[in-house]
Motif scaffolding. Structure first.
Motif, mmCIF file in Angstrom:
data_model
loop_
_atom_site.group_PDB
_atom_site.id
_atom_site.type_symbol
_atom_site.label_atom_id
_atom_site.label_comp_id
_atom_site.label_asym_id
_atom_site.label_seq_id
_atom_site.Cartn_x
_atom_site.Cartn_y
_atom_site.Cartn_z
ATOM 1 N N GLU A 84 0.841 -1.207 0.000
ATOM 2 C CA GLU A 84 0.000 0.000 0.000
ATOM 3 C C GLU A 84 0.871 1.250 0.000
ATOM 4 N N LYS A 121 0.386 3.220 -3.320
ATOM 5 C CA LYS A 121 -0.555 4.286 -2.916
ATOM 6 C C LYS A 121 -2.006 3.841 -2.938
ATOM 7 N N ARG A 122 -2.233 2.560 -2.836
ATOM 8 C CA ARG A 122 -3.591 2.037 -2.723
ATOM 9 C C ARG A 122 -3.516 0.642 -2.117
ATOM 10 N N LYS A 123 -4.586 0.254 -1.431
ATOM 11 C CA LYS A 123 -4.612 -1.055 -0.788
ATOM 12 C C LYS A 123 -4.571 -2.167 -1.828
ATOM 13 N N SER A 132 -1.115 -6.259 -6.246
ATOM 14 C CA SER A 132 -0.925 -4.808 -6.146
ATOM 15 C C SER A 132 -0.764 -4.205 -7.532
ATOM 16 N N GLN A 153 -7.733 -2.460 -10.406
ATOM 17 C CA GLN A 153 -9.073 -1.866 -10.320
ATOM 18 C C GLN A 153 -10.119 -2.690 -11.054
#
Length: 783
Positions: free
Chosen positions: A444, A448-450, A479, A483
């Motif tokens: 993360e 910069k995102r879970k 990772s 999305q």
């Protein structure tokens, strides 16, 4: 009748010449003895690290214990250089006993299934060791703490080195020029490293290492086995060779290979690969029953509507299962990185899919982190494929082969190698919830995102205090560009993975609220959905889990910046055993006469020089592993470079003849402070040649200054055997203090080295009044 005075005068030069030749011959013999003793100790030490790590079950995780045992034995032997006891005569039989007992523990463990070895309570550990929990947790099994086994073999390994150390001490004492003696010692050790490196490269079995060691021991102890002991000695040597041959022998269907890292057993029928007696990996029918884990990231990406991964990097390619998974989804190019050449060759030869024969596949025999830093290629997918090692990086440190793959900086390296829209996937049987939480936090921070965290079988929530079942819970951390997969889960709720995809090619795994085809057997479908990783600790107490692994503290599998209880018990046990052996075997047990002959009290200066140098060497090893890779070849080069720096320090002392060591102590401390202040990864961005020069300067300049201090002190030694023994005893202290890296990190470990060197600087060797040197010259008492 000739004049008597003329006759005497004319005969004197002849006598002097004869005496000079005799002295010269004795010194040449002493140098030969010293070279062979130094070579034998170093080579046999490396052989013992390989032998006992591969024979004594789970000792593969504690090979630094073998190294310390060798140092303790050698130290006692050097201190006993003038002892009336001949310890060298027992070297062969003690070596045989230790090796047979090591092999015997393996036989007992494999024979009695009710026997279990407890390695730090792996059901809820402070430090995770893979492969140790298969018999754990069963109250019907008899559990033996690993500390008991480790302590026993610490003593058994140390004993043969007492005799070798005694021969080393005697050879040092026999050479009046101390600098020349020390240079010969280093040259012998350097030759031992080079020859063992060649043996490792050629993947030689134990028979080769033990044959070379036995030959050297026979030569060094030749005065002890002549006469009545001759038959016994040669029978013992033969038994040693038979033991070494039998250990490397392939029994039944299994093939036994010796890579530079492991003893590897491979069964062509079951396709199971065992390393150092622990199940490591298995070649499977990828695409067959239960093999979905090897291509799950590809499945999820495809069925969520993502573009196919064209360029794929697989770190931990092993025997080729994950490479085959990428081939099934028509990747255009696959780079596979595997550190062990034997495992790679087994995959190339025996994997039925022949993934390494595909022209789209390039296999690299390298360390994963090193490859990430050196390659300039960009990838659509980078995979950590069941990356775990069952061996330490070296005998000098608690670092594992894969440690530098799981740091915050390593995650940043992966991101730099991804194309825009690329994905990073890592999966393994991670054992503990706090490891999953730590990996989630690192990825993360980098992306910069879970990340998506997926457990097979499905777990709605993964808590830090959860103990994940070893063979049942495999965890995926995805990772980067995930999305589209997240949206597919949000829309459909789950992904259904068919357990037997090869039964019916028309049945395809897919997203959906229900399996795509109803089946009375629910076990045919595995539901997959993201897990929630709880950040807080919900177990009893609150361990220090908030620490993120970094390059200076690369310990993913240690619960926090602590020294685990098992390590503390081990430090106390080994320290106590070393003191007990010193008391029982040292020459001081023979009475005060020996002390008076020795002339010196305990040499604190040499002792703390040894302690500090051990920490310097540890830091150099891990420093260069980070910069150039954690391979055995890098290790060998680093150890060789350390010895070369010591030889250069000897040459400096020989040429410039420094009268005091204090300026070099100051330079040494300054160079160590630089090593603390400058991060180890500061050199990664430098160009190739400049990176080598700068990193070697920071890593090896302290070793040079420490070498000058030692060489100057040793040059003036009046009892070199005793002083050398004190120095090696200090190495034992430094080795135990290496455990502080688990709490302080490797850079701050240099602060402990500074403390040792300050203690060394303020301590002077003391001489007993009326003592004498090895040559019989009276020694002056200190005022």
């Amino acid at each position: 009748m000739p004049n008597t005075s003329e006759a005497v005068s004319s005969s004197t030069p002849i006598t002097n010449d004869a005496q000079a030749r005799d002295v010269q011959a004795r010194e040449i013999q002493a140098r030969r003895e010293l070279f062979i003793a130094s070579f034998a100790i170093l080579f046999f030490e490396l052989a013992c690290i390989r032998w006992f790590g591969s024979m004594v079950i789970f000792l593969t995780f504690f090979t630094n214990l073998v190294l310390l045992a060798c140092f303790v034995g050698m130290s006692i032997g050097c201190l006993a250089a003038h002892s009336k006891r001949d310890y060298a005569r027992h070297t062969l039989i003690l070596s045989l006993t230790a090796m047979v007992l090591g092999w015997g523990t393996l036989v007992l463990f494999n024979t009695f299934e009710n026997l279990n070895i407890d390695v730090g309570g792996q059901s809820s550990p402070q430090q995770i060791f893979f492969g140790t929990e298969y018999r754990a947790g069963d109250p019907s099994k008899t559990a033996i703490p690993i500390e008991v086994i480790a302590g026993f073999f610490f003593v058994m390994i140390a004993l043969p080195f007492v005799g070798l150390g005694q021969k080393l001490g005697q050879a040092l004492d026999a050479i009046p020029n101390r600098l020349a003696a020390y240079s010969v010692d280093i040259a012998g050790s350097l030759t031992g490293i080079v020859l063992f490196g060649i043996a490792s490269y050629l993947q030689t079995p134990p028979l080769v290492w033990i044959a070379i060691s036995t030959t050297c021991i026979l030569y060094l102890t030749r005065d002890s086995w002549r006469g009545k002991r001759q038959v016994f000695t040669f029978v013992t040597a033969a038994c040693l060779l038979v033991t070494a041959w039998a250990a490397g022998f392939s029994s039944g269907n299994e093939l036994t290979k010796w890579s530079p890292y492991y003893k590897i057993n491979f069964d062509p029928k079951t396709l199971l690969i065992t390393t150092n007696n622990i199940g490591h990996q298995q070649i499977v029918n990828v695409g067959g029953p239960g093999s979905g884990a090897y291509y799950l990231p590809h499945l999820l990406n495809r069925d969520a509507g993502g573009k196919p991964f064209e360029d794929v990097l697989i770190i931990g390619a092993g025997s080729g299962n994950d490479v085959q998974g990428a081939r099934m989804f028509e990747a255009k190019h696959i780079d596979g990185v595997e550190i062990d050449p034997v495992i790679r060759q087994i995959g190339k030869t025996y994997n039925p899919h022949k993934p390494y024969d595909d022209p789209r596949v390039t296999i690299h025999n390298d360390d994963g982190r090193s490859f990430l830093k050196r390659t300039q290629k960009k990838y659509d997918l980078v995979i950590y494929a069941l990356v775990d090692s069952l061996v330490l990086h070296s005998g000098y440190t608690s670092l594992r082969l894969e440690s530098y793959l799981f740091t915050q900086e390593a995650m940043d390296d992966i991101k730099a190698r991804l194309k825009p829209g690329g994905m990073f996937a890592m999966y393994n049987f991670l054992r503990q919830g706090w490891v999953v939480s730590r990996l989630e936090k690192m990825t993360e921070t980098t992306f910069k995102r879970k990340p998506l965290v997926i457990s097979l079988p499905y777990m709605k929530t993964i808590r830090q205090s959860d103990s994940l079942q070893t063979t049942k819970n495999i965890t995926f951390v995805l990772s980067g560009n995930t999305q589209h997969i997240e949206k597919a889960f949000e829309k459909n709720g789950a992904y259904w993975l068919h357990f037997f995809p090869s039964i019916n090619k028309d049945i395809k795994s897919s997203f959906g609220p229900q399996p795509p085809i109803a089946s009375p057997d629910k076990n045919l479908w595995l539901p997959i959905a993201p897990s929630i990783v709880e950040p807080q600790w919900t177990g009893q107490g609150r361990p220090p889990v908030e620490f993120t692994p970094r390059d200076d503290w690369p310990f993913l599998y240690v619960i926090g910046q602590i020294i685990p209880n098992q390590n503390l018990r081990g430090m106390l046990l080994l320290g106590g055993l070393a003191l007990a052996m010193l008391f029982l075997l040292s020459p001081w047990r023979e009475g005060l006469d020996t002390i008076q002959i020795a002339g010196y009290k305990f040499n604190g200066r040499m002792f703390f020089l040894g302690a500090g140098f051990m920490l310097l060497e540890t830091k150099s090893v891990v420093h260069m592993a980070l910069l150039f890779g954690s391979t055995w070849l890098v290790n060998s080069i680093v150890f060789g470079a350390v010895l070369i720096m010591i030889l250069l320090a000897n040459l400096f002392v020989h040429v410039f003849k420094p009268k005091t060591t204090m300026p070099f102590y100051v330079l040494l401390v300054i160079s160590l402070i630089i090593g603390i202040v400058v991060p180890m990864n500061a050199f990664l961005a430098l160009p190739g040649v400049l990176k080598i020069i700068a990193s070697c300067a920071v890593a090896f300049m302290p070793i040079f200054f420490a070498g000058v201090v030692f060489a100057t002190s040793f040059r003036d030694s009046r009892q070199p055997g005793l002083d050398f023994g004190c120095n090696i005893a200090g190495v034992m202290l430094g080795g135990l203090c290496e455990n502080l890296s688990l709490m302080l990190g490797f850079s701050n470990l240099l602060g402990v080295a500074i403390l040792f060197y300050i203690l060394s600087a303020i301590m002077q060797p003391k001489v007993r009044e009326g003592g004498s040197s090895p040559m019989g010259t009276p020694l002056p008492a200190e005022g």
